[in-house]
Scaffold this motif. Structure first.
Motif, short mmCIF file in Angstrom:
data_model
loop_
_atom_site.label_atom_id
_atom_site.label_comp_id
_atom_site.label_asym_id
_atom_site.label_seq_id
_atom_site.Cartn_x
_atom_site.Cartn_y
_atom_site.Cartn_z
N PRO A 34 0.79 -1.24 0.00
CA PRO A 34 0.00 0.00 0.00
C PRO A 34 0.82 1.29 0.00
N ASP A 35 2.01 1.30 0.63
CA ASP A 35 2.76 2.55 0.65
C ASP A 35 4.15 2.41 0.02
N ALA A 36 4.33 1.39 -0.83
CA ALA A 36 5.61 1.23 -1.52
C ALA A 36 5.83 2.41 -2.47
N ASP A 37 7.07 2.89 -2.53
CA ASP A 37 7.42 3.97 -3.46
C ASP A 37 7.44 3.42 -4.88
N LEU A 38 6.79 4.12 -5.80
CA LEU A 38 6.73 3.71 -7.19
C LEU A 38 7.37 4.77 -8.08
N GLU A 39 7.84 4.36 -9.24
CA GLU A 39 8.46 5.27 -10.21
C GLU A 39 7.49 5.52 -11.36
N PRO A 40 7.45 6.75 -11.91
CA PRO A 40 6.58 7.03 -13.05
C PRO A 40 6.92 6.13 -14.24
N GLU A 41 5.89 5.67 -14.93
CA GLU A 41 6.02 4.87 -16.15
C GLU A 41 5.11 5.50 -17.19
N PRO A 42 5.63 6.45 -17.96
CA PRO A 42 4.77 7.17 -18.91
C PRO A 42 4.06 6.24 -19.89
N LEU A 43 2.78 6.52 -20.11
CA LEU A 43 1.98 5.77 -21.07
C LEU A 43 2.26 6.27 -22.48
N ASP A 44 2.17 5.38 -23.44
CA ASP A 44 2.19 5.77 -24.84
C ASP A 44 0.89 6.54 -25.07
N PRO A 45 0.94 7.78 -25.58
CA PRO A 45 -0.29 8.56 -25.78
C PRO A 45 -1.33 7.83 -26.62
N GLY A 46 -0.91 6.92 -27.49
CA GLY A 46 -1.83 6.15 -28.30
C GLY A 46 -2.68 5.17 -27.50
N GLN A 47 -2.27 4.88 -26.27
CA GLN A 47 -3.03 3.98 -25.42
C GLN A 47 -4.15 4.69 -24.67
N ILE A 48 -4.07 6.00 -24.55
CA ILE A 48 -5.05 6.75 -23.76
C ILE A 48 -6.30 7.00 -24.59
N VAL A 49 -7.44 6.51 -24.07
CA VAL A 49 -8.73 6.68 -24.73
C VAL A 49 -9.48 7.87 -24.14
N ALA A 50 -9.39 8.04 -22.82
CA ALA A 50 -10.11 9.13 -22.15
C ALA A 50 -9.40 9.49 -20.85
N GLY A 51 -9.54 10.77 -20.47
CA GLY A 51 -8.95 11.24 -19.22
C GLY A 51 -7.45 11.47 -19.36
N SER A 52 -6.80 11.58 -18.21
CA SER A 52 -5.35 11.80 -18.15
C SER A 52 -4.72 10.81 -17.18
N PRO A 53 -4.88 9.51 -17.44
CA PRO A 53 -4.35 8.53 -16.49
C PRO A 53 -2.83 8.59 -16.41
N GLU A 54 -2.30 8.33 -15.22
CA GLU A 54 -0.87 8.27 -15.00
C GLU A 54 -0.54 6.92 -14.40
N VAL A 55 0.57 6.35 -14.87
CA VAL A 55 0.99 5.02 -14.43
C VAL A 55 2.31 5.13 -13.69
N SER A 56 2.44 4.32 -12.64
CA SER A 56 3.72 4.20 -11.92
C SER A 56 3.87 2.74 -11.51
N GLY A 57 5.10 2.36 -11.19
CA GLY A 57 5.33 0.98 -10.81
C GLY A 57 6.70 0.75 -10.25
N LYS A 58 6.94 -0.48 -9.86
CA LYS A 58 8.24 -0.89 -9.35
C LYS A 58 8.35 -2.40 -9.51
N VAL A 59 9.45 -2.84 -10.12
CA VAL A 59 9.76 -4.26 -10.18
C VAL A 59 10.43 -4.62 -8.87
N VAL A 60 9.91 -5.65 -8.19
CA VAL A 60 10.52 -6.08 -6.93
C VAL A 60 11.32 -7.36 -7.07
N TRP A 61 11.12 -8.08 -8.21
CA TRP A 61 11.88 -9.30 -8.47
C TRP A 61 11.80 -9.60 -9.95
N GLU A 62 12.92 -10.08 -10.50
CA GLU A 62 12.96 -10.50 -11.89
C GLU A 62 13.83 -11.74 -11.99
N SER A 63 13.38 -12.73 -12.75
CA SER A 63 14.17 -13.95 -12.91
C SER A 63 15.46 -13.64 -13.67
#
Length: 138
Positions: A34-63
């Motif tokens: 719930p309170d993990a720090d996330l980094e901005p992950e800009p959306l490709d403008p072609g994916q946005i259908v409506a509004g101004s959604p913003e995405v953020s995330g963090k990888v915590v493990w990768e094989s």
């Protein structure tokens, strides 16, 4: 990112060189989503259908081969399209309706586990900022 251990670190405090996602990370760890720090992950403008959604995330493990990824992802309200990877996720907070081309729509909220398959073409209508924990297989 917050980690939980006997000497609990505060929000945004990594546990050091062996924190999740770092080379040599331990096999077992805890992340308080719930309170993990996330980094901005800009959306490709072609994916946005409506509004101004913003995405953020963090990888915590990768094989080691980069084919399995576990992490945290968040999106603010709006409507976006995507072509999915093979993914399982659990919604931590927020809500959305996910239209999957050729299948019934999925309505997800806190505590829901959902599965999307590689190649699924989706439209996400995010009603309330949604945060999820996920595992993707590429």
């Amino acid at each position: 990112m917050s980690t939980d251990s006997p000497d609990r670190h505060g929000p945004g405090s990594p546990s050091g060189p062996d924190s999740p996602g770092s080379p040599g990370a331990p096999g077992a760890f805890v992340v308080h989503i719930p309170d993990a720090d996330l980094e901005p992950e800009p959306l490709d403008p072609g994916q946005i259908v409506a509004g101004s959604p913003e995405v953020s995330g963090k990888v915590v493990w990768e094989s080691a081969d980069g084919r399995r990824i576990r992490g945290i992802w968040q999106i603010t309200p709006g409507v976006v399209t995507d072509t999915e990877a093979d993914e399982m996720f659990v919604v931590i907070s927020g809500s959305a309706t996910i239209e999957v081309e050729g299948r019934p729509a999925l309505t997800v909220g806190p505590g829901d586990l959902a599965v999307l398959r590689e190649g699924d073409r989706t439209t996400w209508t995010v009603h309330e900022t949604l945060r999820k924990a996920y595992e993707i297989t590429l």
